[in-house]
Design a protein around this motif. Sequence first.
Motif, PDB file in Angstrom:
ATOM      1  N   GLN A 170       8.602  -1.965   5.227  1.00 64.87           N
ATOM      2  CA  GLN A 170       8.041  -3.243   4.814  1.00 64.87           C
ATOM      3  C   GLN A 170       6.903  -3.659   5.724  1.00 64.87           C
ATOM      4  O   GLN A 170       5.868  -4.172   5.265  1.00 64.87           O
ATOM      5  N   SER A 226       2.361  -2.338  -1.597  1.00 71.24           N
ATOM      6  CA  SER A 226       3.731  -2.744  -1.876  1.00 71.24           C
ATOM      7  C   SER A 226       4.710  -1.886  -1.073  1.00 71.24           C
ATOM      8  O   SER A 226       4.369  -0.790  -0.626  1.00 71.24           O
ATOM      9  N   ARG A 227       5.920  -2.414  -0.924  1.00 72.72           N
ATOM     10  CA  ARG A 227       6.938  -1.643  -0.214  1.00 72.72           C
ATOM     11  C   ARG A 227       7.257  -0.366  -0.971  1.00 72.72           C
ATOM     12  O   ARG A 227       7.523   0.679  -0.367  1.00 72.72           O
ATOM     13  N   GLN A 228       7.209  -0.417  -2.286  1.00 75.11           N
ATOM     14  CA  GLN A 228       7.478   0.771  -3.095  1.00 75.11           C
ATOM     15  C   GLN A 228       6.417   1.841  -2.852  1.00 75.11           C
ATOM     16  O   GLN A 228       6.729   3.031  -2.734  1.00 75.11           O
ATOM     17  N   GLN A 229       5.134   1.407  -2.761  1.00 78.49           N
ATOM     18  CA  GLN A 229       4.061   2.362  -2.470  1.00 78.49           C
ATOM     19  C   GLN A 229       4.260   2.996  -1.100  1.00 78.49           C
ATOM     20  O   GLN A 229       4.151   4.215  -0.938  1.00 78.49           O
ATOM     21  N   GLY A 273       7.004   3.275   0.649  1.00 78.65           N
ATOM     22  CA  GLY A 273       8.174   4.144   0.653  1.00 78.65           C
ATOM     23  C   GLY A 273       7.900   5.479  -0.008  1.00 78.65           C
ATOM     24  O   GLY A 273       8.324   6.535   0.480  1.00 78.65           O
ATOM     25  N   ALA A 274       7.157   5.455  -1.121  1.00 77.82           N
ATOM     26  CA  ALA A 274       6.839   6.702  -1.826  1.00 77.82           C
ATOM     27  C   ALA A 274       5.957   7.605  -0.968  1.00 77.82           C
ATOM     28  O   ALA A 274       6.126   8.832  -0.950  1.00 77.82           O
TER      29      ALA A 274
END
Length: 225
Positions: free
Chosen positions: A94, A103-106, A108-109
Motif C-alpha cells: 500500500q 492502485s494497491r492492486q497494480q 501487488g500485481a
Amino acid sequence: MTDGFPAPGAVATVPLAATAARVAELADKLGRDQAEVFDLRRLSEASGVPADVVKALLDGRTAGEADLQTRFLQRLDLLRRTRVKPNGRRYTQQEIADGAAMSRQQAGALINGDRRPTMEHCDAIQRFFGVHAGFLTAHDADALTDALLRTEQQLLQDFADRERERERARAAASGPADDPLARLLQNHGVRGIAWRAAQLPSDKHRDKVTEWLDLLLESVKTTES
C-alpha cells in the motif's frame, strides 16, 4: 521495442572492464583497500545486480542476461530489502502504491510478477525509492558500469581534495605567495583546476577557464617584465 523499453540489441555496450580498471587505479593512488572499493554487496545494492552476477562480470565472465521481467522483479525485491523505512521495516504494498501513484492492486500485481511493468511504472517506483533512472531495467553490465562510474566520480573528488590539501601544505611550508598564479595553485592545485574544468557542462565553459588562465599568465608575465 516492447512496453516502451529498447530491445536488447539497441542497448549501448559500456566498457565495464575499462571503468573497473580506472577505479582500481584511483583506489591504488588513494591507498584505498580494493576489497572495500569493489565490495560485492555494496555494488549490488548500488546497481541492482545480484552479487554473484557482479562478481562474474568483474571477473570478465558472462553471467547470462535475465529478461526484463526477471530483472525488474530481482531489483524491486532488492529495493524492498535495502531501502527500508526509518524503523527498519519494509515498505508495504500500500505504501509503495501510494508513493508511486498507483492502485494497491497494480502494485501487488507488479511485485508478485503477475503484470509486466511499463516505463511509467518503473519511473514511478524508482522515484519512490529514490534511485536513479534505469535502476529497475538496465542490463546487468550497464547497471554495474553506472555504479562504478559513480564510485569513480567520488574517488576523483577525494583525489582532488587530497591534492589541494597537499598543495596548501607545500605552500604553507614555503611561506606566503604574492604571485596571483601561485595563489591560484596554492588554493586549488593543478589537478584540482583540471578536475573542476572537466566537470563543466560544455566546451564553451571549459574554453572560458582556459581564457582566464591565459589572461592570468599574461598578467604575470607583464608584471615580471
